[in-house]
Design an enzyme around this catalytic site. Sequence first.
Site, PDB file in Angstrom:
ATOM      1  N   GLY A  94       4.804 -10.282   3.763  1.00 13.11           N
ATOM      2  CA  GLY A  94       5.477 -10.227   5.060  1.00 13.11           C
ATOM      3  C   GLY A  94       4.766 -11.081   6.101  1.00 13.11           C
ATOM      4  N   GLY A 114      10.960  -2.835   5.643  1.00 13.22           N
ATOM      5  CA  GLY A 114      10.228  -4.112   5.624  1.00 13.22           C
ATOM      6  C   GLY A 114       9.789  -4.435   4.209  1.00 13.22           C
ATOM      7  N   HIS A 115       9.163  -3.440   3.551  1.00 14.72           N
ATOM      8  CA  HIS A 115       8.741  -3.645   2.161  1.00 14.72           C
ATOM      9  C   HIS A 115       9.948  -3.930   1.274  1.00 14.72           C
ATOM     10  CE1 HIS A 115       5.541  -0.689   3.617  1.00 14.72           C
ATOM     11  NE2 HIS A 115       4.825  -1.744   3.280  1.00 14.72           N
ATOM     12  N   MET A 131       0.839  -1.204   0.000  1.00 17.64           N
ATOM     13  CA  MET A 131       0.000   0.000   0.000  1.00 17.64           C
ATOM     14  C   MET A 131       0.876   1.259   0.000  1.00 17.64           C
ATOM     15  SD  MET A 131      -3.475  -0.859   1.956  1.00 17.64           S
ATOM     16  CE  MET A 131      -2.915  -0.557   3.630  1.00 17.64           C
ATOM     17  N   SER A 185       6.432  -0.452  10.261  1.00 16.18           N
ATOM     18  CA  SER A 185       5.071  -0.356   9.736  1.00 16.18           C
ATOM     19  C   SER A 185       4.872   1.054   9.207  1.00 16.18           C
ATOM     20  CB  SER A 185       4.064  -0.626  10.858  1.00 16.18           C
ATOM     21  OG  SER A 185       2.776  -0.181  10.463  1.00 16.18           O
TER      22      SER A 185
HETATM   23  P1  AMP Z   1       1.387  -2.898   3.537  1.00 14.14           P
HETATM   24  O1  AMP Z   1       1.922  -1.862   2.602  1.00 14.14           O
HETATM   25  O2  AMP Z   1       1.451  -2.514   4.964  1.00 14.14           O
HETATM   26  O3  AMP Z   1       0.059  -3.450   3.109  1.00 14.14           O
HETATM   27  O4  AMP Z   1       2.388  -4.134   3.436  1.00 14.14           O
HETATM   28  C1  AMP Z   1       2.775  -4.661   2.198  1.00 14.14           C
HETATM   29  C2  AMP Z   1       3.571  -5.912   2.455  1.00 14.14           C
HETATM   30  O5  AMP Z   1       4.716  -5.601   3.243  1.00 14.14           O
HETATM   31  C3  AMP Z   1       2.775  -6.984   3.228  1.00 14.14           C
HETATM   32  O6  AMP Z   1       3.102  -8.262   2.687  1.00 14.14           O
HETATM   33  C4  AMP Z   1       3.305  -6.816   4.621  1.00 14.14           C
HETATM   34  O7  AMP Z   1       3.200  -7.984   5.402  1.00 14.14           O
HETATM   35  C5  AMP Z   1       4.761  -6.468   4.362  1.00 14.14           C
HETATM   36  N1  AMP Z   1       5.380  -5.797   5.512  1.00 14.14           N
HETATM   37  C6  AMP Z   1       4.939  -4.679   6.134  1.00 14.14           C
HETATM   38  N2  AMP Z   1       5.745  -4.394   7.186  1.00 14.14           N
HETATM   39  C7  AMP Z   1       6.697  -5.356   7.218  1.00 14.14           C
HETATM   40  C8  AMP Z   1       7.820  -5.621   8.076  1.00 14.14           C
HETATM   41  N3  AMP Z   1       8.110  -4.850   9.119  1.00 14.14           N
HETATM   42  N4  AMP Z   1       8.573  -6.712   7.815  1.00 14.14           N
HETATM   43  C9  AMP Z   1       8.282  -7.524   6.763  1.00 14.14           C
HETATM   44  N5  AMP Z   1       7.255  -7.322   5.920  1.00 14.14           N
HETATM   45  C10 AMP Z   1       6.476  -6.257   6.142  1.00 14.14           C
END
Ligand code: AMP
Length: 305
Positions: A148, A37-38, A31, A186
Amino acid sequence: MTLPVYRTVDEFRGACDAARRHGEFALVPTMGALHEGHLGLVREARRHADSVAVTIFVNPTHFGPGEDLDAYPRDLEGDVAKCEGAGATMVFAPPASAMYPEGESTRVNVDGLTDALCGTSRPVHFQGVATIVAKLFAVAGPCVAVFGRKDYQQFKVIERMARDLLLPVRVIGFPTVREAGGLALSSRNAYLSAEDRQRALAIPRALDRVLAAFAAGERQAGTLARAALDEVSAAGLRVDYVTIAHPESIQPFADTDLVGDRALLALAAFAGTTRLIDNAVLGDDDGAQIAEPTSTGAQRADSSR
Ligand code: AMP
């Protein structure tokens, strides 16, 4: 920007087909508001594939009424630069109208896995997640897709959806990337005040405490959960849930149950108004590893916490 950024489904589908003609192809759905992390997911995707597409889409059906859809951080230009630095080869950043065409009315539900944990607190959330990821998989075509484990329940939902719908996608989970203090990275950490960020450190402490109890032989679900609950509540965080569940079915154990060799500890808590989630798979933890150093300091990716 030198990385191609596609806006329409047709353009992106064509680019995915072209990428597949030249080797393995991987997808990393996000998103946006990208952090290490991403970028860990992107680097992992690159290990599996010659081309990596990052999708950046703040999915409206993820969010329930009163959640942070409008406030969710957005920085497309910065994100594209980060994607390029981590080895992505293209970005898909569609408008909402491309993913939800006028008159659309189809939703994907994954039963069972979504009954507890975030499925209870955010009733429409996983339907939105499964629906948008199914659409992205439909556009991208055969690929490896990296998610993740920080969003462990989401990872399991997507794995199951791809299997049940016979989608030509191999779903891979990537360990949680953390700040030096242990807080899971996050996009929502951007909302935290300095004080709330300090309080939020109780979350990784809670995971550590339960991992230590499990390593010392504790197996009663209620005792394990209480250790985490005590740590998080003592720091002044408002607990949404602390649950010990089966790591595959995501069904919660009763307090008096003895867990087996593996169990999921999942929790959600509010620091101020910011809802944070984290988890550890007890019995799977094979120790911390240091992630790529970044300008924001040492960060580490580990297998369960
Ligand atoms: P989001 O943009 O928050 O929807 O996350 C996109 C992807 O990044 C999802 O697969 C999440 O699980 C992963 N993700 C977000 N934060 C982390 C993190 N700290 N470590 C590993 N993967 C992450």
